[in-house]
Write a protein that holds these residues in place. Structure first.
Motif, short mmCIF file in Angstrom:
data_model
loop_
_atom_site.label_atom_id
_atom_site.label_comp_id
_atom_site.label_asym_id
_atom_site.label_seq_id
_atom_site.Cartn_x
_atom_site.Cartn_y
_atom_site.Cartn_z
N GLU A 1 0.84 -1.21 0.00
CA GLU A 1 0.00 0.00 0.00
C GLU A 1 0.86 1.26 0.00
O GLU A 1 0.59 2.23 -0.72
CB GLU A 1 -0.91 0.00 1.23
CG GLU A 1 -2.03 -1.03 1.17
CD GLU A 1 -2.78 -1.14 2.48
OE1 GLU A 1 -3.95 -1.56 2.47
OE2 GLU A 1 -2.19 -0.80 3.54
N ARG B 1 -8.75 -5.10 1.99
CA ARG B 1 -7.63 -4.16 1.76
C ARG B 1 -7.04 -4.35 0.37
O ARG B 1 -6.68 -3.38 -0.31
CB ARG B 1 -6.55 -4.34 2.83
CG ARG B 1 -6.95 -3.83 4.20
CD ARG B 1 -5.90 -4.12 5.25
NE ARG B 1 -4.66 -3.38 5.00
CZ ARG B 1 -3.57 -3.48 5.78
NH1 ARG B 1 -3.60 -4.31 6.85
NH2 ARG B 1 -2.48 -2.81 5.50
N LYS C 1 -9.30 -2.72 -2.16
CA LYS C 1 -9.09 -1.27 -2.18
C LYS C 1 -7.79 -0.93 -2.90
O LYS C 1 -7.70 0.07 -3.63
CB LYS C 1 -9.04 -0.71 -0.75
CG LYS C 1 -10.38 -0.69 -0.05
CD LYS C 1 -10.25 -0.06 1.33
CE LYS C 1 -11.60 0.00 2.06
NZ LYS C 1 -11.48 0.59 3.40
#
Length: 409
Positions: free
Chosen positions: A56, A95, A98
């Motif tokens: 991320e 997650r 996303k």
């Protein structure tokens, strides 16, 4: 049996993880206690959490490509889907989902950015091409050449476009540079030819200038040097390596001639200055003959002075009118005195003067008699007319009497 909120271990050592779709088998554990089994697979889960967190961060803060990011997401998703960890695997999947959306957003942003950069690069290259094509017509060879080289460096620093567009623009850009180079080459070739022609012309002028340097024909040679200088200026510049040497030879030849002329003229000027002093003295001597009282003695004295005058050479040009004017004034006075003496002693002229005076006197007397007669008869108009005629005849008589007086009458 041992368990925690996200997993458990049954009596056979099989480890399970709880998901939204129910329990999934994680694996079998025979090497220790159930607690150790759960702790082991929980550490596997924490490892996945760390890896997803690092990915991320890379997606958000680095220029990681969308392709590489998607590959990393797929790899982590495989690990999550394999259920080899105990923890909230559904949260990890969320997650990752996303993260996929973020990667796609970044992909579109970069695509838009690349499109914008491409448009900017196209505009910049089109501007470079336009300037290059304008410079291709310039005659400012040094400045335009330096600017074209600068445009090439600028071009190299710009991103490439699609092959077709980039090639078309580069072709125009390169053609403009080639056209300028061709014109510049032609210009300097022509300039070299002109300078070679100027060199040959100036070699000829130098030869003539050097041949004239010892001339003592001062006026015509000085005029020819002026003509040679005009031809020199009209010839244009020769090559740099020849121009200074030719000029030094040309100027040196002139200097030799004009230095010799100046030396001769300086001697002549000194001589003429002395001549002027002598002629001024003679003019003063001649002026002492005025006013003329004895014509014969004055004429003889002036003749002697004039003979000495003629024996003296030239005087400076600017002083000549004044000193010669003084002598001419004395000469005119002598001529006037001679004319007066001739009129006074000329019997024929005297007789003519006496005859004219007698005629005019008779006419005046006749008019006076006619006037008296007209008055006596009361004819005043006729008398007035005759009186006006009398005035004219009387004036002529007075003039004639004055002339007669000059003869001593």
């Amino acid at each position: 049996m041992s368990s925690d909120p996200w997993g458990r271990v049954d009596e056979t050592g099989t480890v399970y993880v709880r998901t939204a779709d129910g329990e999934q088998v994680v694996g079998s554990w025979q090497a220790g206690s159930p607690e150790e089994a759960l702790a082991y697979f929980e550490r596997k889960y924490e490892g996945l959490v760390v890896e997803i967190g690092l990915l991320e961060k890379r997606v958000k803060t680095t220029d990681l490509s969308a392709k590489d990011a998607q590959t990393a997401v797929d790899h982590l998703r495989e690990q999550v889907d394999a259920h080899h960890a105990v923890g909230d695997l559904d949260a990890l999947r969320a997650r990752l989902d996303k993260l996929v959306a973020l990667v796609e957003t970044r992909r579109e942003e970069r695509k838009a950015q690349r499109a914008k950069q491409s448009d900017e690069a196209r505009g910049a290259k089109e501007a470079l091409v336009a300037e290059a094509e304008e410079l291709a017509q310039s005659d400012q060879w040094r400045a335009a050449g330096e600017r074209l080289r600068s445009l090439v460096d600028t071009w190299k620093g710009l991103p490439r476009l699609d092959r077709k567009s980039d090639d078309e623009l580069w072709h125009r850009f390169s053609h403009a540079r080639s056209a300028f180079s061709k014109r510049r080459k032609q210009h300097f070739a022509q300039l070299d030819a002109q300078r070679e022609e100027a060199r040959r012309t100036k070699e000829r002028l130098v030869g003539e200038a050097e041949a004239l340097s010892n001339s003592t024909d001062w006026g015509p040679t000085a005029a020819r040097y002026r003509d040679l200088m005009s031809e020199w200026k009209a010839a244009g510049r020769a090559q740099r390596e020849h121009e200074d040497d030719l000029w030094n030879r040309f100027r040196g030849a002139q200097d030799v001639f004009f230095a010799a002329r100046s030396s001769v003229f300086a001697e002549r000027d000194a001589e003429q200055t002395e001549n002027l002093k002598l002629k001024e003295e003679l003019a003063g001597e001649a002026e002492k003959l005025l006013p003329i009282t004895d014509l014969k003695a004055a004429r003889a004295a002036f003749r002697a002075v004039n003979e000495r005058w003629e024996a003296i050479g030239h005087v400076p040009r600017d002083a000549r009118p004044k000193v010669e004017g003084r002598m001419h004034a004395v000469e005119r006075a002598l001529q006037e005195a001679e004319e007066t003496e001739w009129r006074r002693t000329n019997p024929e002229a005297r007789a003519r003067a006496e005859g004219l005076t007698g005629q005019l006197q008779a006419a005046v007397d006749k008019l006076r008699s006619q006037i008296e007669q007209a008055r006596a008869q009361g004819n005043n108009a006729k008398a007035d007319k005759l009186e006006r005629e009398l005035e004219g005849r009387q004036a002529l008589l007075d003039q004639a009497l004055k002339g007669l007086h000059e003869f001593g009458g």
